[in-house]
Design a protein around this motif. Structure first.
Motif, PDB file in Angstrom:
ATOM      1  N   ALA A 194      33.373  40.319  58.108  1.00  0.00           N
ATOM      2  CA  ALA A 194      34.718  40.606  57.595  1.00  0.00           C
ATOM      3  C   ALA A 194      34.627  41.337  56.263  1.00  0.00           C
ATOM      4  CB  ALA A 194      35.504  39.312  57.420  1.00  0.00           C
ATOM      5  N   PRO A 195      35.481  42.337  56.020  1.00  0.00           N
ATOM      6  CA  PRO A 195      35.425  43.085  54.760  1.00  0.00           C
ATOM      7  C   PRO A 195      35.691  42.172  53.556  1.00  0.00           C
ATOM      8  CG  PRO A 195      36.796  44.206  56.395  1.00  0.00           C
ATOM      9  CD  PRO A 195      36.501  42.854  56.940  1.00  0.00           C
ATOM     10  N   LYS A 196      35.149  42.555  52.413  1.00  0.00           N
ATOM     11  CA  LYS A 196      35.367  41.798  51.183  1.00  0.00           C
ATOM     12  C   LYS A 196      36.861  41.747  50.881  1.00  0.00           C
ATOM     13  CE  LYS A 196      34.013  41.614  46.288  1.00  0.00           C
ATOM     14  NZ  LYS A 196      33.695  40.181  46.349  1.00  0.00           N
ATOM     15  N   GLY A 197      37.338  40.581  50.526  1.00  0.00           N
ATOM     16  CA  GLY A 197      38.761  40.388  50.258  1.00  0.00           C
ATOM     17  C   GLY A 197      39.539  39.940  51.479  1.00  0.00           C
ATOM     18  N   GLU A 198      38.876  39.984  52.658  1.00  0.00           N
ATOM     19  CA  GLU A 198      39.545  39.575  53.895  1.00  0.00           C
ATOM     20  C   GLU A 198      38.805  38.410  54.546  1.00  0.00           C
ATOM     21  OE1 GLU A 198      40.188  42.898  56.481  1.00  0.00           O
ATOM     22  OE2 GLU A 198      41.399  43.987  55.015  1.00  0.00           O
ATOM     23  N   GLU A 199      38.148  37.592  53.713  1.00  0.00           N
ATOM     24  CA  GLU A 199      37.325  36.509  54.243  1.00  0.00           C
ATOM     25  C   GLU A 199      38.125  35.449  54.982  1.00  0.00           C
ATOM     26  OE1 GLU A 199      35.122  38.333  50.782  1.00  0.00           O
ATOM     27  OE2 GLU A 199      37.177  37.666  51.161  1.00  0.00           O
ATOM     28  N   LYS A 200      39.432  35.358  54.705  1.00  0.00           N
ATOM     29  CA  LYS A 200      40.251  34.355  55.390  1.00  0.00           C
ATOM     30  C   LYS A 200      40.938  34.909  56.638  1.00  0.00           C
ATOM     31  CE  LYS A 200      41.192  30.455  52.582  1.00  0.00           C
ATOM     32  NZ  LYS A 200      42.220  29.457  52.250  1.00  0.00           N
ATOM     33  N   PHE A 201      40.687  36.175  56.944  1.00  0.00           N
ATOM     34  CA  PHE A 201      41.268  36.800  58.127  1.00  0.00           C
ATOM     35  C   PHE A 201      40.188  36.968  59.213  1.00  0.00           C
ATOM     36  CE2 PHE A 201      43.900  38.974  54.652  1.00  0.00           C
ATOM     37  CZ  PHE A 201      44.817  37.940  54.624  1.00  0.00           C
ATOM     38  N   HIS A 202      40.527  37.726  60.234  1.00  0.00           N
ATOM     39  CA  HIS A 202      39.578  38.064  61.306  1.00  0.00           C
ATOM     40  C   HIS A 202      39.033  36.811  61.997  1.00  0.00           C
ATOM     41  CE1 HIS A 202      39.547  42.224  59.830  1.00  0.00           C
ATOM     42  NE2 HIS A 202      39.424  41.700  58.610  1.00  0.00           N
ATOM     43  N   ARG A 203      39.911  35.862  62.281  1.00  0.00           N
ATOM     44  CA  ARG A 203      39.463  34.624  62.926  1.00  0.00           C
ATOM     45  C   ARG A 203      39.476  34.773  64.450  1.00  0.00           C
ATOM     46  NH1 ARG A 203      41.550  29.598  59.183  1.00  0.00           N
ATOM     47  NH2 ARG A 203      41.588  30.722  57.222  1.00  0.00           N
ATOM     48  N   LYS A 204      38.475  34.171  65.059  1.00  0.00           N
ATOM     49  CA  LYS A 204      38.315  34.276  66.502  1.00  0.00           C
ATOM     50  C   LYS A 204      37.804  32.947  67.051  1.00  0.00           C
ATOM     51  CE  LYS A 204      37.092  39.057  65.597  1.00  0.00           C
ATOM     52  NZ  LYS A 204      38.463  39.540  65.794  1.00  0.00           N
ATOM     53  N   VAL A 205      37.921  32.758  68.351  1.00  0.00           N
ATOM     54  CA  VAL A 205      37.430  31.546  68.996  1.00  0.00           C
ATOM     55  C   VAL A 205      36.043  31.825  69.569  1.00  0.00           C
ATOM     56  CG1 VAL A 205      37.778  29.890  70.874  1.00  0.00           C
ATOM     57  CG2 VAL A 205      39.737  30.683  69.527  1.00  0.00           C
ATOM     58  N   TYR A 221      37.522  34.451  72.469  1.00  0.00           N
ATOM     59  CA  TYR A 221      38.836  35.090  72.360  1.00  0.00           C
ATOM     60  C   TYR A 221      38.986  35.721  70.979  1.00  0.00           C
ATOM     61  CZ  TYR A 221      43.863  35.850  72.267  1.00  0.00           C
ATOM     62  OH  TYR A 221      45.101  36.419  72.170  1.00  0.00           O
ATOM     63  N   GLY A 222      39.609  36.896  70.955  1.00  0.00           N
ATOM     64  CA  GLY A 222      40.000  37.498  69.687  1.00  0.00           C
ATOM     65  C   GLY A 222      39.336  38.804  69.345  1.00  0.00           C
ATOM     66  N   LYS A 223      38.668  39.444  70.297  1.00  0.00           N
ATOM     67  CA  LYS A 223      37.945  40.675  69.996  1.00  0.00           C
ATOM     68  C   LYS A 223      38.846  41.718  69.336  1.00  0.00           C
ATOM     69  CE  LYS A 223      35.279  44.416  72.126  1.00  0.00           C
ATOM     70  NZ  LYS A 223      34.748  44.998  73.392  1.00  0.00           N
ATOM     71  N   ASP A 224      40.022  41.949  69.870  1.00  0.00           N
ATOM     72  CA  ASP A 224      40.935  42.967  69.330  1.00  0.00           C
ATOM     73  C   ASP A 224      42.187  42.338  68.724  1.00  0.00           C
ATOM     74  OD1 ASP A 224      39.298  45.143  70.216  1.00  0.00           O
ATOM     75  OD2 ASP A 224      40.019  44.754  72.254  1.00  0.00           O
ATOM     76  N   LEU A 225      42.066  41.096  68.297  1.00  0.00           N
ATOM     77  CA  LEU A 225      43.210  40.362  67.764  1.00  0.00           C
ATOM     78  C   LEU A 225      43.583  40.874  66.372  1.00  0.00           C
ATOM     79  CD1 LEU A 225      45.035  37.906  68.498  1.00  0.00           C
ATOM     80  CD2 LEU A 225      43.398  36.467  67.267  1.00  0.00           C
ATOM     81  N   ASP A 226      44.874  40.898  66.082  1.00  0.00           N
ATOM     82  CA  ASP A 226      45.350  41.237  64.739  1.00  0.00           C
ATOM     83  C   ASP A 226      44.617  40.385  63.713  1.00  0.00           C
ATOM     84  OD1 ASP A 226      47.772  42.405  62.969  1.00  0.00           O
ATOM     85  OD2 ASP A 226      47.469  40.297  62.447  1.00  0.00           O
ATOM     86  N   LYS A 227      44.198  41.004  62.614  1.00  0.00           N
ATOM     87  CA  LYS A 227      43.335  40.300  61.665  1.00  0.00           C
ATOM     88  C   LYS A 227      43.993  39.088  61.028  1.00  0.00           C
ATOM     89  CE  LYS A 227      44.389  43.093  57.529  1.00  0.00           C
ATOM     90  NZ  LYS A 227      43.816  44.023  56.512  1.00  0.00           N
ATOM     91  N   GLN A 228      45.323  39.040  61.005  1.00  0.00           N
ATOM     92  CA  GLN A 228      46.003  37.904  60.391  1.00  0.00           C
ATOM     93  C   GLN A 228      46.395  36.830  61.396  1.00  0.00           C
ATOM     94  OE1 GLN A 228      48.245  40.792  57.246  1.00  0.00           O
ATOM     95  NE2 GLN A 228      49.203  38.820  57.581  1.00  0.00           N
ATOM     96  N   ALA A 229      46.163  37.066  62.675  1.00  0.00           N
ATOM     97  CA  ALA A 229      46.449  36.049  63.683  1.00  0.00           C
ATOM     98  C   ALA A 229      45.384  34.959  63.626  1.00  0.00           C
ATOM     99  CB  ALA A 229      46.501  36.667  65.073  1.00  0.00           C
TER     100      ALA A 229
END
Length: 689
Positions: A194-205, A221-229
């Motif tokens: 995950a890019p710096k500053g986005e460590e709490k985003f890009h969550r996947k199962v 799950y989550g390959k193309d998921l919105d980064k904030q989902a």
């Protein structure tokens, strides 16, 4: 005149959508810089010079030690006759995870953070756990700073052996849901790059297979998921299905999708239970599989909540195949538990829990008696088990675990917390008052029975009012020294919270956020008008979104309050979304980058509304240096700006080191922070003995 530590002021002014915005202390956002570190050291020295000199510190410390160094009761979770419980002995600083063979078996230690901390030379705390379906394995989190980062570990319960499997805390892993075969577990974490500053985003199962490295985990799950989902998955108790819930936060309001996967035929992938349905506000769908049906709790077209169901075999037909189990009622639907042929439900009616039992079809069987108006929370039952545990407490009733024997339907007290204090004279009262626009708002008052209304009682008023979170009746040991000295502790259930469903929440967000502040201000005015207190003996407190609340009202009405306690505050409403997971909050606050929303945020942002020439109430601002939820830079900036303008009233910044959003995990440091807070309150409200 108070001599505060010197703080560098930078001439930084920007024009944003036609508004001139001054931000002279932005440099304090760089919390890792040596310059900010040196500034914090000076603030610490100043804070200690003030807080250490306050009267009653020694007396309060002894009282808090008696209150908090006592054995906790824990809450049992059963797995095939094996029980798990987290509790702390009276002489321990940190909670310990135990297992027992049978409900009355001898507790055996699985994870002891006290010993781990001793070996490490610094505090390490337990941060959640998950058990396999047969109770033979656990996955559990360990945190070094009590923030949202917790390393995930695995243990064999039979042997007590910690396995080599670990998932790093910086990936924010969830405790997971074990597969029936015990070969691994499903869990959520962010992607490793995950890019710096986005460590709490890009969550996947992911699925972690025991004995392998986390970087080999299967992406489920989550390959193309919105980064904030944010997706979460759990495997049903029989191992047949994987239920996936995806929460979306980047739109105008939050909503969730739910899916089901047949684990015997994974080639079909996730089949939607509900997908893409958004209501007028935040919309949730929570799916559970039980005895051939998917049960769905939702507030879609039901602000207070309702429950639907659909046969698993008919899920693909969509919502048209759903049938109603529980219609929307007069209370907020809070908890639903499916066990055997029973459905247990709690609803909140006027901010008090009601516990009911229904059939699986939704026919009411009985109301379950509770000891006093209060709060039911934390339920535990195996789907086909023969017992149900729940936790109950209130302002005047210490936390108690109850057990319902499903063979006899009898509910009995299992265990209750013992309190090292006499609470027989403490009482609570719920009052209602009118806010600025006429809306009726409830408020809880906790005080000793002999209280007199002569307009001079010391009062500490607390509020939150955000994110659909309700301030419920909970037992708070920490307020007893205040209550026992004639104080009144008040909690205003203001708009923005979830006390009366989604409509109540919507009435205190975005362009309507001022309603939350007006509700809180009206609470103070009611307390003064009804002779409970006066402005010289009235303090206010709030944390996180509640820190925003008290920051906003103190800048709007500084004359109303003698003192303010502002904890981990969201104090800069123009930049809150730039740090950690702040963008998750846009659905509540609105987007500062939106031209239409910007003026509303700028108008009440606490940091930007501190005015030159105004003397603000004495204020204690608290935060933690490792808070990865609300960036501590906001508290630093607020403290610097208030110290710049105040001449007489103290502005004290207290920073807990190696701690997260909720502060320190260990009892010793919690007591120290409590002594600082309450000695500050006592001093400002003129409580002298």
């Amino acid at each position: 005149m108070v001599k505060f530590p010197e703080t560098k002021k930078v001439d930084l002014t920007e024009e944003i959508y036609g508004y001139k915005v001054s931000d002279p202390y932005r440099w304090l956002e760089d919390t890792e810089s040596p310059e900010v570190g040196a500034w914090l050291d000076e603030q610490d020295k100043f804070a200690r010079s003030i807080l250490n000199s306050l009267p009653l510190r020694g007396e309060l410390k002894e009282e808090f030690r008696n209150l908090f160094y006592e054995e906790t009761i824990g809450f049992p979770h059963s797995r095939k006759g094996r029980y798990f419980i987290v509790r702390r002995k009276a002489d321990q600083n940190l909670e310990v995870l135990y297992t027992m063979e049978g409900l009355n078996g001898e507790p055996r230690i699985l994870v002891n953070p006290n010993e781990l901390s001793k070996k490490a030379g610094s505090v390490i705390n337990l941060a959640g756990y998950s058990t396999s379906k047969d109770g033979k394995f656990i996955s559990y989190g360990l945190s070094e700073t009590n923030n949202d980062q917790a390393k995930l570990c695995v243990m064999s319960v039979d042997t007590g052996e910690k396995l080599e499997d670990e998932i790093p805390g910086e990936l924010y892993p969830s405790p997971g849901s074990w597969s029936l075969d015990n070969k691994g577990f499903w869990y959520t974490r962010r992607k490793a790059d995950a890019p710096k500053g986005e460590e709490k985003f890009h969550r996947k199962v992911y699925y972690h297979r025991l004995g392998t490295s986390f970087d080999q985990d299967e992406l489920v799950y989550g390959k193309d998921l919105d980064k904030q989902a944010v997706p979460f998955a759990y495997e049903t108790h029989d191992g047949k299905y994987l239920i996936l819930t995806v929460r979306f936060t980047s739109g105008k309001a939050r909503y969730s999708d739910s899916y089901i996967m047949d684990l015997a035929d994974r080639s079909r992938g996730f089949v939607p239970i509900v997908e893409g349905i958004q209501g007028d506000g935040d919309t949730y769908f929570g799916a559970t599989v039980h005895r051939g049906y998917v049960y769905i709790a939702t507030n879609y077209k039901a602000s207070l909540g309702k429950m639907m169901r659909v046969p698993v075999s008919q899920v693909e037909k969509g919502v048209t195949a759903w049938e109603e189990v529980l219609p929307e009622g007069k209370g907020v639907l809070e908890h639903t538990v499916l066990v055997q042929d029973k459905l247990f439900v709690t609803v909140s009616e006027n901010v008090h829990s009601v516990l009911r039992e229904y059939t699986l079809e939704g026919n009411l069987k009985r109301d379950i008696d509770l000891p006093t108006p209060g709060t039911c929370q934390r339920f535990s039952a195996e789907p086909e088990g023969d017992e149900l545990f729940f936790l109950f407490e209130s302002f005047v009733f210490p936390p108690a675990v109850y057990r319902i024997d499903l063979k006899t339907d009898k509910a009995e007290l299992f265990k209750q917390m013992k309190v090292n204090a006499d609470i027989s004279d403490v009482q609570t009262n719920q009052v209602w008052y009118s806010s600025k626009d006429g809306t009726r708002v409830p408020m809880f008052l906790i005080y000793k029975k002999e209280l007199t209304l002569e307009g001079d009682n010391p009062i500490l008023l607390n509020g939150y009012g955000g994110f659909n979170i309700s301030r419920r009746p909970l037992f708070m040991k920490g307020i007893l020294p205040f209550i026992n000295r004639g104080g009144v502790y008040a909690i205003a259930n203001i708009r923005g919270g979830g006390e009366f469903g989604e409509e109540w929440h919507k009435a205190g967000i975005k362009e309507l956020k001022q309603n939350s502040f007006d509700d809180f201000i009206s609470a103070t005015e009611w307390l003064i008008e009804h002779k409970y207190t006066n402005s010289k003996r009235l303090a206010i407190e709030g944390g996180s979104n509640g820190g925003l609340l008290v920051g906003a009202v103190m800048t709007q009405r500084p004359e109303l309050f003698k003192a303010v306690i502002m904890s981990v505050p969201v104090a800069d409403m123009l930049r809150y979304h730039l740090f950690h997971g702040g963008r998750y909050w846009i659905a509540d606050y609105g987007d500062p980058d939106n031209k239409e929303m910007f003026p509303y945020l700028f108008k009440y942002s606490p940091y930007h509304n501190v005015k030159d020439g105004v003397e603000y109430p004495t204020t204690l601002i608290t935060t933690s240096d490792k808070d990865d939820r609300v960036h501590p830079g906001a508290a630093f900036k607020m403290a610097a700006r208030l110290q710049e303008v105040n001449k007489e009233n103290l502005i004290v910044l207290r920073v807990e080191r190696k701690a997260g959003h909720v502060g320190a995990a260990d009892v010793a440091r919690f007591i120290e922070s409590s002594v600082d807070k309450w000695s500050f309150v006592f001093s400002e409200l003129n409580i002298t003995k």
